[in-house]
Design an enzyme around this catalytic site. Structure first.
Site, PDB file in Angstrom:
ATOM      1  CB  CYS A  95      36.634  44.433  33.565  1.00 47.51           C
ATOM      2  SG  CYS A  95      36.622  42.682  33.856  1.00 47.51           S
ATOM      3  N   GLY A 145      40.461  44.945  28.349  1.00 46.37           N
ATOM      4  CA  GLY A 145      40.092  43.533  28.376  1.00 46.37           C
ATOM      5  C   GLY A 145      39.712  43.054  26.997  1.00 46.37           C
ATOM      6  CG  ASN A 193      37.567  47.697  36.241  1.00 44.27           C
ATOM      7  OD1 ASN A 193      38.354  46.762  36.159  1.00 44.27           O
ATOM      8  ND2 ASN A 193      37.951  48.959  36.307  1.00 44.27           N
ATOM      9  N   GLY A 194      37.235  45.003  38.475  1.00 43.05           N
ATOM     10  CA  GLY A 194      37.941  44.882  39.749  1.00 43.05           C
ATOM     11  C   GLY A 194      37.885  43.480  40.292  1.00 43.05           C
ATOM     12  CE1 TYR A 238      50.765  48.147  29.214  1.00 41.85           C
ATOM     13  CE2 TYR A 238      49.380  47.061  30.820  1.00 41.85           C
ATOM     14  CZ  TYR A 238      49.898  47.143  29.546  1.00 41.85           C
ATOM     15  OH  TYR A 238      49.530  46.235  28.614  1.00 41.85           O
ATOM     16  CB  CYS A 287      47.803  42.924  41.722  1.00 46.83           C
ATOM     17  SG  CYS A 287      46.302  43.932  41.834  1.00 46.83           S
ATOM     18  CB  CYS A 340      52.254  45.048  42.437  1.00 42.17           C
ATOM     19  SG  CYS A 340      51.897  46.588  41.640  1.00 42.17           S
TER      20      CYS A 340
HETATM   21  S1  SF4 Z   1      48.776  45.971  43.813  1.00 40.04           S
HETATM   22 FE1  SF4 Z   1      49.659  47.102  42.042  1.00 40.04          FE
HETATM   23  S2  SF4 Z   1      48.361  46.613  40.282  1.00 40.04           S
HETATM   24 FE2  SF4 Z   1      47.251  45.986  42.157  1.00 40.04          FE
HETATM   25  S3  SF4 Z   1      45.939  47.738  42.660  1.00 40.04           S
HETATM   26 FE3  SF4 Z   1      47.829  47.997  43.831  1.00 40.04          FE
HETATM   27  S4  SF4 Z   1      49.147  49.236  42.445  1.00 40.04           S
HETATM   28 FE4  SF4 Z   1      47.482  48.430  41.209  1.00 40.04          FE
END
Ligand code: SF4
Length: 467
Positions: free
Chosen positions: A15, A43, A121-122, A265, A405, A457
């Site tokens: 978001c 979003g 957001n989150g 990104y 994530c 991730c």
């Molecule tokens: S797991 Fe990856 S996408 Fe999720 S907050 Fe951590 S770095 Fe960002």
């Protein structure tokens, strides 16, 4: 991968939030509307705006929200229907809660001590026990979002607190996870950033107004001045008397952990997060890739849009000329979000077309920001080869995606992540490239200016316990 994201690859941001308090009357609706346009990349499923007049009837908040882009949801909205000098806005992609109209934000909550509106957001990782606790105490939820859990916690705490800030601080002390929040009470605008700093939030100024936004691009694109980032674990309150700041901690927040994917990104190229320019960090990622994965080639090309900057960095470091190899059809948008693999592949070629005269007979370094399923990059390689490219060396400006994530980025499940079931050599073969190189994990901190980051991730080192 940027514009192809929703259509083809499946990584989506949760978001974007926006807030503004104009002290000497005025009408903030159109500024929020423009701010949300600038945050639309975060979003595209739903959006909303809530506005109130601080000198009008207390607690009277006018809001509109619904599924669709900002241009669609507010197509028939008139500024005079949303008169007010205090307001917040939200653009949504659903990671928690179904993608339905009632889950759109801002949430407006009337409770014993008044009214609040909240945009989030989150993603929280302990939402289930909190929801259960509130339900047992009689709370009736109207949405399936974790944002409503936050709003209800604040409302509950407000009854036994001296101020809304105190209630917000008590509520966020219960939250494990990622949040950038903007909260509007009848006379205050509040911004809160999680103590890990997972989600960004910043402060701006425009004449007699103060603003909050997920990204600085939403401030500068409406002519506001960027003042500063909200710090991890900071709550700021904006009133006509000025800005106050309170810091808070959390027992699980042993270290800060900004989401590295904001730099790689999500964030817009013209944003700056925690003092680090997103453009510069992508240039650095390309330079690091060129150092760790050099190759003999004639041209460096990037996948529009977000692969282009890293490609430029690769070119700067390697000395191999940078070229534009794709024409992007900007008019192909959400209509081409297709559910099946074949349809997605067709959508790639409708969106991007190869400039054959640039690539024919050339050895290419093709830079993109990530590989999720591998479908998009395979389709692009096929198109480049058809156009006469001699060799294609793929370079990815992030390490391989291996883990989900939990903080609001919709990375697909392990099963769908190509890197979780194939080695880089196997991926290279399956996408039809001549070689494949990923950014090294050790290079990630430097692209975020040395700030503490989350990179879970890629390496499963989550900044908090995930139950
Ligand atoms: S797991 Fe990856 S996408 Fe999720 S907050 Fe951590 S770095 Fe960002």
């Amino acid at each position: 991968m940027e514009d192809l994201t929703n259509a083809q690859t499946g990584i989506k941001e949760a978001c974007g939030v926006f807030g503004i308090y104009q002290f000497h009357k005025g009408n903030v609706f159109s500024l929020i509307h423009s701010g949300l346009y600038a945050l639309q990349h975060r979003g595209q499923e739903a959006c909303g705006i809530a506005v109130s007049d601080t000198e009008g009837e207390r607690g009277n908040i006018r809001s509109r929200k619904g599924p669709g882009l900002v241009s669609e949801v507010f197509k028939n909205s008139k500024e005079e229907d949303f008169c007010g000098n205090l307001g917040i806005g939200h653009v949504r992609y659903s990671t928690t809660g179904a993608s339905v109209a009632e889950n759109a934000q801002p949430l407006v909550l009337k409770y014993a001590k008044g009214t609040i509106a909240l945009a989030h957001n989150g993603n929280l990782v302990n939402v289930s026990p909190l929801r259960e606790e509130l339900e047992r105490a009689g709370t009736v939820f109207h949405t399936t979002t974790d944002s409503e859990v936050i709003a209800c916690l604040i409302a509950r705490e407000r009854v036994r607190s001296h101020s809304v800030e105190e209630a917000v601080l008590k509520a966020v002390s219960r939250l494990n996870g990622a949040y950038g929040l903007v909260i509007m009470s009848p006379r205050k605008l509040i911004g809160v950033r999680d103590p890990w700093g997972l989600k960004p939030l910043c402060l701006g100024k425009l004449e007699d107004a103060y603003l909050l936004a997920s990204e600085s691009c939403a401030l500068t694109s409406i002519g506001a001045e960027f003042v500063r980032d909200i710090e991890p674990g900071e709550l700021i309150t904006i009133t006509p008397d000025g800005i106050t700041s309170k810091r808070f901690t959390h027992p699980m927040a042993e270290k800060e952990a900004r989401c590295i994917f904001e730099y790689i990104y999500f964030a817009r190229l013209d944003s700056t997060i925690d003092g680090v320019s997103v453009y510069e960090s992508r240039i650095q990622s390309g330079k690091a890739l060129a150092r760790s994965h050099p190759v003999d080639a004639d041209l460096v090309i990037g996948v529009p849009d977000s692969g282009l900057t890293a490609a430029k960095g690769y070119s700067l470091q390697s000395g191999i000329p940078f070229a534009l190899a794709f024409y992007k059809n900007s008019y192909v948008g959400r209509t081409f979000i297709k559910p099946t693999q074949e349809e997605r592949q067709t959508a790639v070629s409708l969106k991007l077309n190869v400039l054959a005269s640039v690539v024919a007979g050339k050895r290419l370094v093709l830079v993109d920001d990530s590989i999720v399923r591998g479908t998009t990059i395979a389709a692009l390689i096929q198109m480049l080869k058809k156009a006469g490219a001699k060799e294609i060396h793929v370079r990815i400006s992030s390490p391989p995606f291996l883990h989900p994530c939990y903080f609001g980025t919709d990375v697909p499940s392990n099963r769908q992540l190509i890197a979780s079931s194939k080695t880089p050599e196997e991926i290279c073969r399956s996408i039809g490239a001549d070689s494949l190189g990923y950014l090294d994990l050790k290079d990630l901190p430097s692209i975020a200016g040395g700030l503490p980051i989350c990179k879970a991730c890629f390496d499963a080192d989550y900044p908090m316990e995930i139950s």
